[in-house]
Design a protein around this motif. Structure first.
Motif, PDB file in Angstrom:
ATOM      1  N   SER A  62       9.662  69.246  19.379  1.00 10.66           N
ATOM      2  CA  SER A  62      10.139  70.559  19.889  1.00 10.66           C
ATOM      3  C   SER A  62      11.869  70.497  20.193  1.00 10.66           C
ATOM      4  N   ILE A  63      13.003  71.648  20.288  1.00 15.57           N
ATOM      5  CA  ILE A  63      14.099  70.726  20.388  1.00 15.57           C
ATOM      6  C   ILE A  63      14.803  72.353  21.207  1.00 15.57           C
ATOM      7  N   PHE A  64      15.362  71.479  22.131  1.00 14.02           N
ATOM      8  CA  PHE A  64      16.147  73.122  23.055  1.00 14.02           C
ATOM      9  C   PHE A  64      16.850  72.815  23.715  1.00 14.02           C
ATOM     10  N   TRP A  65      18.409  74.358  23.756  1.00 19.12           N
ATOM     11  CA  TRP A  65      19.092  73.833  23.523  1.00 19.12           C
ATOM     12  C   TRP A  65      19.965  75.530  23.973  1.00 19.12           C
ATOM     13  N   TRP A  66      21.273  75.455  25.311  1.00 23.35           N
ATOM     14  CA  TRP A  66      21.522  76.857  25.605  1.00 23.35           C
ATOM     15  C   TRP A  66      22.592  76.915  24.713  1.00 23.35           C
ATOM     16  N   ALA A 110       8.103  69.026  34.434  1.00 20.80           N
ATOM     17  CA  ALA A 110       7.091  69.158  35.120  1.00 20.80           C
ATOM     18  C   ALA A 110       5.758  69.418  34.758  1.00 20.80           C
ATOM     19  N   GLY A 111       5.451  70.974  34.082  1.00 21.30           N
ATOM     20  CA  GLY A 111       3.998  71.107  33.437  1.00 21.30           C
ATOM     21  C   GLY A 111       3.898  70.403  32.364  1.00 21.30           C
ATOM     22  N   GLY A 112       4.506  69.510  31.692  1.00 17.89           N
ATOM     23  CA  GLY A 112       3.822  68.446  31.340  1.00 17.89           C
ATOM     24  C   GLY A 112       4.408  69.135  29.689  1.00 17.89           C
ATOM     25  N   SER A 113       5.079  70.000  29.408  1.00 14.00           N
ATOM     26  CA  SER A 113       5.347  69.822  27.796  1.00 14.00           C
ATOM     27  C   SER A 113       6.588  70.423  27.794  1.00 14.00           C
ATOM     28  N   PRO A 114       7.515  69.090  27.782  1.00 10.97           N
ATOM     29  CA  PRO A 114       9.036  68.991  27.482  1.00 10.97           C
ATOM     30  C   PRO A 114       9.178  68.174  26.173  1.00 10.97           C
ATOM     31  N   PRO A 115      10.283  69.088  25.728  1.00 11.31           N
ATOM     32  CA  PRO A 115      10.600  69.375  23.863  1.00 11.31           C
ATOM     33  C   PRO A 115      11.021  67.376  23.984  1.00 11.31           C
ATOM     34  N   ASP A 116      10.815  67.331  22.553  1.00  7.89           N
ATOM     35  CA  ASP A 116      11.081  66.322  22.031  1.00  7.89           C
ATOM     36  C   ASP A 116      12.288  65.725  22.299  1.00  7.89           C
ATOM     37  N   GLY A 337       8.351  60.166  26.557  1.00 11.79           N
ATOM     38  CA  GLY A 337       7.027  60.065  26.532  1.00 11.79           C
ATOM     39  C   GLY A 337       6.515  60.995  24.986  1.00 11.79           C
ATOM     40  N   SER A 338       8.075  61.315  24.474  1.00 10.46           N
ATOM     41  CA  SER A 338       7.557  62.165  22.886  1.00 10.46           C
ATOM     42  C   SER A 338       6.979  60.697  22.495  1.00 10.46           C
ATOM     43  N   LYS A 339       5.899  62.134  21.376  1.00 12.44           N
ATOM     44  CA  LYS A 339       5.558  60.766  19.667  1.00 12.44           C
ATOM     45  C   LYS A 339       5.856  60.941  18.919  1.00 12.44           C
ATOM     46  N   HIS A 340       7.266  61.244  18.867  1.00 13.91           N
ATOM     47  CA  HIS A 340       7.395  60.618  17.477  1.00 13.91           C
ATOM     48  C   HIS A 340       9.234  60.723  18.045  1.00 13.91           C
ATOM     49  N   SER A 341       9.087  59.825  18.519  1.00 14.81           N
ATOM     50  CA  SER A 341      10.659  59.135  19.487  1.00 14.81           C
ATOM     51  C   SER A 341      11.531  58.662  18.407  1.00 14.81           C
ATOM     52  N   ASP A 342      10.829  58.150  17.157  1.00 14.38           N
ATOM     53  CA  ASP A 342      12.268  57.137  16.084  1.00 14.38           C
ATOM     54  C   ASP A 342      12.302  58.090  15.277  1.00 14.38           C
ATOM     55  N   THR A 343      10.891  59.494  15.088  1.00 18.51           N
ATOM     56  CA  THR A 343      12.189  60.548  14.630  1.00 18.51           C
ATOM     57  C   THR A 343      13.137  60.905  15.426  1.00 18.51           C
TER      58      THR A 343
END
Length: 448
Positions: A62-66, A110-116, A337-343
């Motif tokens: 997941s990726i988030f930008w403005w 805060a909601g537990g669903s931050p972007p990677d 906390g990303s499960k895919h930090s290396d990627t």
């Protein structure tokens, strides 16, 4: 919009991210995020833990930008190229305009669903890093997975918070004094040059005003960028650790410098100065004809040029140019906390170092961080104003000093309080000393 944002997406003198998030509400959400993060981490979060890919080896990040439409199209093209080169990796993309971006990022965290991966700037990087929201990229930098060898050193260092690399510079920018070259040429007046002292700049501005009846310079006493550079030239800084890096005496000297300039007619009147303080980049005084110069970011030259038929020039802010630095226009950060930090780290490296990706992204987030690729991008640009921006910043880079620390919690409030106090002095409602005292009191509370 951020100062380094492309002209295609709109900009302002100090472009906002949209409606500012009330600090109390933002902090409540970030505190909640701080509680949520350890729960999400569930143990070790060392960079390189891609142990939760699907059974088929596929990873969705997941990726988030403005940004505006142009930025979004370019970013999606670059991400599509990554997937083309790495078919097992796809993206869940979220983007929005500036307004409410950081409000939503705080809510997601805060909601537990931050972007990677998420875009951030120096107004908020320290706050998110302090709450362990951002992955420390130092290990990736040291082992070569995140290559910053082609970056100006002060550029990647401007992403370090408390010894941890919290964000990777997505692009570079620096402060620029933009002047009306046509006005000066028409009146046989000299152009300002990099290295002039502040006193020389004000004397030059007075000369311009006397000959052209146009005040030579916008009064930047409310502009934190100018104040920051001036402080660094005095051996001080905007921040020192978790505190202010200056005193009321420093601010008084700064306000007195510009009171003297106003008294000499080198700047506009208070009402016009307020207009310059309050309006976006398209209405800066240098393009509305109400002042001979404006204090902006170098990469805002193209947007300024769109709003005037006059030829514009740009130099460093007055004083020793080594007080300026290679500033990260904005950053890419990875959620701790990303499960895919290396990627995720590999994607960051791709966005700033892959020649095709960097050419796609161009100068939208500032000048490319990789100096070799910056030259390649510069060679393909046809817009004269953007070419000028690249040339000027490349030249200034030779004199850049070390980067300061990333602004601390409360920075946005400090900036707002500087405007309020400076305008009290500009309108003559308070003496420079009293206005300085007001600012330091409010700024101290903001960072407490």
């Amino acid at each position: 919009m951020h100062p380094a944002t492309s002209p295609t997406t709109g900009a302002s003198a100090e472009p906002p991210h949209g409606t500012p998030v009330p600090r109390r509400r933002l902090l409540r959400r970030l505190v909640a995020a701080a509680v949520a993060v350890p729960l999400l981490l569930g143990g070790a979060v060392a960079c390189g833990s891609d142990d939760e890919a699907g059974s088929d080896g596929k990873v969705e990040l997941s990726i988030f930008w403005w940004g505006g439409d142009a930025r979004n199209q370019l970013t999606e093209q670059a991400l599509a190229l990554y997937t083309q080169k790495n078919p097992n990796v796809t993206f869940k993309k979220t983007w929005q305009a500036n307004q409410g971006y950081f409000d939503k990022l705080a809510t997601l965290t805060a909601g537990g669903s931050p972007p990677d991966i998420f875009q951030i700037d120096d107004n908020y990087l320290a706050e998110y890093a302090a709450r362990n929201t951002t992955l420390d990229l130092t290990e990736a930098k040291d082992n070569g997975k995140l290559d910053v060898s082609k970056f100006p050193e002060s550029l990647w260092q401007y992403g370090v918070v408390d010894g941890k690399l919290a964000g990777l510079a997505a692009g570079e920018n620096t402060q620029g004094l933009v002047y009306n070259k046509t006005l000066l040429t028409k009146n046989s007046l000299p152009e300002p040059t990099t290295g002039q002292s502040w006193e020389e700049h004000i004397a030059w501005a007075q000369q311009v005003a006397e000959k052209t009846k146009v005040p030579g310079t916008m009064d930047p006493s409310a502009d934190y960028k100018a104040f920051w550079v001036w402080l660094r030239q005095q051996g001080k800084d905007l921040y020192k650790g978790n505190q202010l890096g200056f005193t009321a005496e420093d601010v008084t000297k700064w306000f007195e410098l510009w009171k003297g300039a106003r008294d000499r007619g080198a700047t506009p009147t208070a009402d016009v100065i307020h207009e310059g303080n309050a309006t976006d980049i398209t209405k800066q005084l240098v393009v509305t004809g109400k002042a001979g110069t404006s204090w902006v970011w170098v990469n805002q030259m193209p947007e300024l040029k769109k709003n005037t038929n006059d030829e514009l020039g740009v130099v460093a802010y007055p004083g020793d140019p080594s007080a300026q630095w290679a500033r990260a226009s904005m950053y890419w950060s990875v959620f701790r906390g990303s499960k895919h930090s290396d990627t995720a780290v590999d994607v960051l490296n791709f966005l700033v170092n892959d020649p095709e990706a960097v050419k796609i992204l161009g100068t939208d987030r500032g000048l490319p961080s990789n100096l070799d690729l910056r030259k390649a991008v510069g060679d393909q640009i046809t817009d004269p104003a953007m070419k000028q921006s690249i040339e000027v910043e490349t030249a200034l880079a030779e004199s850049f000093g070390a980067s300061p620390q990333v602004p601390i919690k409360g920075h946005s409030k400090v900036r707002a309080e500087l405007i309020k106090a400076a305008e009290e002095a500009q309108y003559g409602r308070l003496t420079p000393a009293k206005a300085a005292e007001q600012f330091v009191t409010a700024a101290t509370a903001a960072v407490a």
